[in-house]
Design a protein around this motif. Sequence first.
Motif, short mmCIF file in Angstrom:
data_model
loop_
_atom_site.label_atom_id
_atom_site.label_comp_id
_atom_site.label_asym_id
_atom_site.label_seq_id
_atom_site.Cartn_x
_atom_site.Cartn_y
_atom_site.Cartn_z
N GLU A 23 41.83 35.13 36.22
CA GLU A 23 43.01 35.74 36.42
C GLU A 23 44.10 35.06 36.45
O GLU A 23 44.43 34.12 37.16
N SER A 24 45.12 35.49 35.62
CA SER A 24 46.39 34.70 35.42
C SER A 24 47.45 35.68 35.26
O SER A 24 47.40 36.82 35.16
N GLU A 25 48.68 34.93 35.15
CA GLU A 25 49.88 35.50 35.21
C GLU A 25 50.95 34.74 34.54
O GLU A 25 51.11 33.56 34.53
N GLU A 27 54.78 34.19 32.95
CA GLU A 27 56.16 34.52 32.97
C GLU A 27 56.79 34.93 31.53
O GLU A 27 56.32 34.49 30.35
N HIS A 50 48.89 44.13 34.31
CA HIS A 50 50.35 44.33 34.69
C HIS A 50 51.42 43.80 33.64
O HIS A 50 51.07 42.85 33.32
N LYS A 89 50.19 40.14 33.74
CA LYS A 89 49.17 39.73 34.33
C LYS A 89 48.06 39.92 33.83
O LYS A 89 47.91 41.43 33.23
N TYR A 90 46.80 39.16 33.71
CA TYR A 90 45.85 39.85 32.89
C TYR A 90 44.54 38.98 33.48
O TYR A 90 44.52 38.05 34.32
#
Length: 279
Positions: A23-25, A27, A50, A89-90
């Motif tokens: 799970e990562s985000e 920028e 998101h 976010k994924y």
Amino acid sequence: MVDPNELAGHFASGAFSVHGVYESEIEPGSYRGHSQDNRTPYAGFVFALHGRAFFEFEGTRYELAPGKVAHGGARMTLSLDVPGPAPFKYVLIHYSADAPSNTGAGDCSKRHFVLETGENPAIVELLRRLHKAAGTPGSLHALEAKELFYRVTLETLKSAHNRANRESAGIVDIVLDYMHHHYMEPLTLQRLADIAGMDAKPFSYAFNKAVGLFPIDYVIRHRIERAKHLLVASNGPVSGIAKCVGYEDAHYFSRLFRKHTGYTPSGFRSRFGNYARAF
């Protein structure tokens, strides 16, 4: 266009291993994921949670946002762009095919595509559980992660299938309405597919699935029904009726009419002309 049923066949008949759930985000900005010299050995699903991003696999660009799932094949190049203003976010699932499927349609783990599932809370909850199981040591958790991978895949394909069917049904209704108002004009498969905004082959498949006939067969049937009405309700010449239902060649129309009704146009009028209200 990727077929969820075809993908389901791959996963039902093949064997797969999960190699990581992340799970990562990210920028806003542009990133190089996997270059020619840095290819991932695994296939992967990317579930958007998101924000918005553009994933480019082997030069093919896909837009991702919540309700969409991207798939990239093993050893593909990848770059991505997050336009912002919010971060993207994924959840990423890396997996490999231990044994190829026996569907005969190719290995889906080597393909890139996007599935539109719509926002589905059930998928998000399964992803949360999969992420936790994959990150916990032990054989039981590894087995649980594998089971949850299949459940995530099943829920994803079911959602994509249901969404595609709903969209196809709406598109088919639009084309049917067009056919009913323009049957007297030249109608080709490509023309109807253009109205649907689809390629000819997937449109023909979707139409047949919804209606039970292929598009041109439906046009012919509708024209013949209209011709039957005109034959019993008027004394106009057969050539004129042929033109009224979209056929400039009266001889071709007569052959087609006989093929579908068992009567020539004149014979049909003689047999049923006194019972116009029955049609």
